[in-house]
Design a protein around this motif. Sequence first.
Motif, PDB file in Angstrom:
ATOM      1  N   PRO A 132       0.701  -1.213   0.037  1.00 62.22           N
ATOM      2  CA  PRO A 132      -0.045   0.010   0.117  1.00 62.22           C
ATOM      3  C   PRO A 132       0.956   1.324   0.151  1.00 62.22           C
ATOM      4  N   HIS A 133       0.328   2.172  -0.906  1.00 62.38           N
ATOM      5  CA  HIS A 133       1.250   3.509  -0.932  1.00 62.38           C
ATOM      6  C   HIS A 133       1.103   4.450   0.235  1.00 62.38           C
ATOM      7  N   ARG A 134       0.050   4.411   0.853  1.00 61.93           N
ATOM      8  CA  ARG A 134      -0.314   5.364   1.935  1.00 61.93           C
ATOM      9  C   ARG A 134      -0.396   4.757   3.390  1.00 61.93           C
ATOM     10  N   GLU A 135       0.448   3.454   3.735  1.00 60.47           N
ATOM     11  CA  GLU A 135       0.309   2.860   4.933  1.00 60.47           C
ATOM     12  C   GLU A 135       2.022   2.558   5.058  1.00 60.47           C
ATOM     13  N   VAL A 136       2.429   2.873   6.357  1.00 63.29           N
ATOM     14  CA  VAL A 136       3.870   2.135   6.595  1.00 63.29           C
ATOM     15  C   VAL A 136       3.441   0.515   7.000  1.00 63.29           C
ATOM     16  N   VAL A 137       4.543  -0.031   6.253  1.00 61.12           N
ATOM     17  CA  VAL A 137       4.204  -1.522   6.245  1.00 61.12           C
ATOM     18  C   VAL A 137       5.458  -2.472   6.645  1.00 61.12           C
ATOM     19  N   GLU A 138       5.161  -2.938   8.006  1.00 59.95           N
ATOM     20  CA  GLU A 138       6.314  -3.657   8.687  1.00 59.95           C
ATOM     21  C   GLU A 138       5.944  -5.211   8.018  1.00 59.95           C
ATOM     22  N   LEU A 139       7.103  -5.737   7.429  1.00 63.25           N
ATOM     23  CA  LEU A 139       7.037  -7.088   6.835  1.00 63.25           C
ATOM     24  C   LEU A 139       7.405  -8.182   7.816  1.00 63.25           C
ATOM     25  N   SER A 165       3.227  14.686  -3.237  1.00 62.90           N
ATOM     26  CA  SER A 165       2.231  13.745  -2.782  1.00 62.90           C
ATOM     27  C   SER A 165       1.539  13.146  -4.239  1.00 62.90           C
ATOM     28  N   ILE A 166       1.336  14.042  -5.084  1.00 62.56           N
ATOM     29  CA  ILE A 166       0.808  13.394  -6.309  1.00 62.56           C
ATOM     30  C   ILE A 166       1.849  12.304  -6.899  1.00 62.56           C
ATOM     31  N   SER A 167       3.051  12.457  -6.908  1.00 60.83           N
ATOM     32  CA  SER A 167       3.836  11.355  -7.306  1.00 60.83           C
ATOM     33  C   SER A 167       3.941  10.324  -6.191  1.00 60.83           C
ATOM     34  N   HIS A 168       3.724  10.518  -4.905  1.00 57.25           N
ATOM     35  CA  HIS A 168       3.594   9.713  -3.848  1.00 57.25           C
ATOM     36  C   HIS A 168       2.328   8.678  -4.281  1.00 57.25           C
ATOM     37  N   GLY A 169       1.322   9.220  -4.560  1.00 54.97           N
ATOM     38  CA  GLY A 169      -0.001   8.487  -5.134  1.00 54.97           C
ATOM     39  C   GLY A 169      -0.938   9.186  -4.575  1.00 54.97           C
TER      40      GLY A 169
END
Length: 374
Positions: A132-139, A165-169
């Motif tokens: 997900p591009h708008r969540e921090v994700v710990e694998l 932020s537009i490039s971020h998603g």
Amino acid sequence: MLRGALDVERTARGVLPHRLPARARKQFPDGNLAMVEAQPSGVRLAFRTRATAVELDVLPTKTVYQGAPTPPDGVYDLLVDGRLTGQCSVAGGNVNVVDMVTQSMVTRPGPAGTARFTGLSADEKDVEIWLPHREVVELIALRTDAPVEAAPDHGRRAWLHHGSSISHGSNADSPTSTWPALAAARGGVELINLGLGGNALLDPFVARAMRDTPADLISLKIGINLVNMDLMRVRGFAPAVHGFLDTIREGHPTTPLLVVSPILCPIQEDTPGPLAPDFSASNLSFRAVGDPSDRSRLTLTIIRNELARITAQRAADDPNLHYLDGRSLYGEQDFAELPLPDRLHPDSAGHRRIGEHFAEQVFGESGPFAVKGD
């Protein structure tokens, strides 16, 4: 197997992908940049397998803004041999509650969860899980019902992109529907996305990270954050752009380098920042509160004029430096058809339009990133 990240931090549970290296993270001025660089826009797991079931245990950290509707859970996109085959979300996780007025943040802890994909074909295939591009994700763990190995190198060029932020998603529905992901798919390149929401601010540590990252193609989308944060005056803008470009050229002296000015944003074309959140409507939007008569402050019009001038001046000695007016990606006609829902960010349809235009103008046969003949 992890692509699109510049660093990986080992944690008590697993690993945390980062889009900026540890050296840069030590120089962050605040927690906002630490949050957005750890949101894995463009980061994906890529492996080859015969597995019919894939499970990824994760601990997400989601962001909620006070006064704004709670956003939906982030989406995990599953690509099989380059085609979108499945999507899922993971409930729970930590929650960052941000006050946009004071920029303060409080974190509420939550449980880990699992992104699960089943019913895949049993033949050998390339699998990608875009985070997900708008969540921090710990694998935490990857489980499959057949062995996996790192996906082979298909010889695609690496495209390193930095923007706002537009490039971020921004408001794209899923990680493969952001405009850089769409443009990368059309251009047949491997994306490294340094789109940093609210933080495309010509920071020297970002320039150094780009200088030190191997890349075949580089692009910079500069301007909107400098205006909406009212961070810099006209006097300081041109030297900061020169310095940013100089640093990148230290590591990439002849790499095709594209400077892209802001897309159309009517509230900031001729009105300087700062921006303020507007809660008067049913959904969050933004308004510019600067004084249009103050010509010492940056506007999008001033920034476009300066970027065109700077790149033309430098291109006389740097034939691999190029400029693109962002309004050719999203301009007056696009705004009339696909207005910015919050006056600042495009939605998924807007991202698709920008990605299509970028692919045509930049990766197309006459574009600066076109594949050159022998």
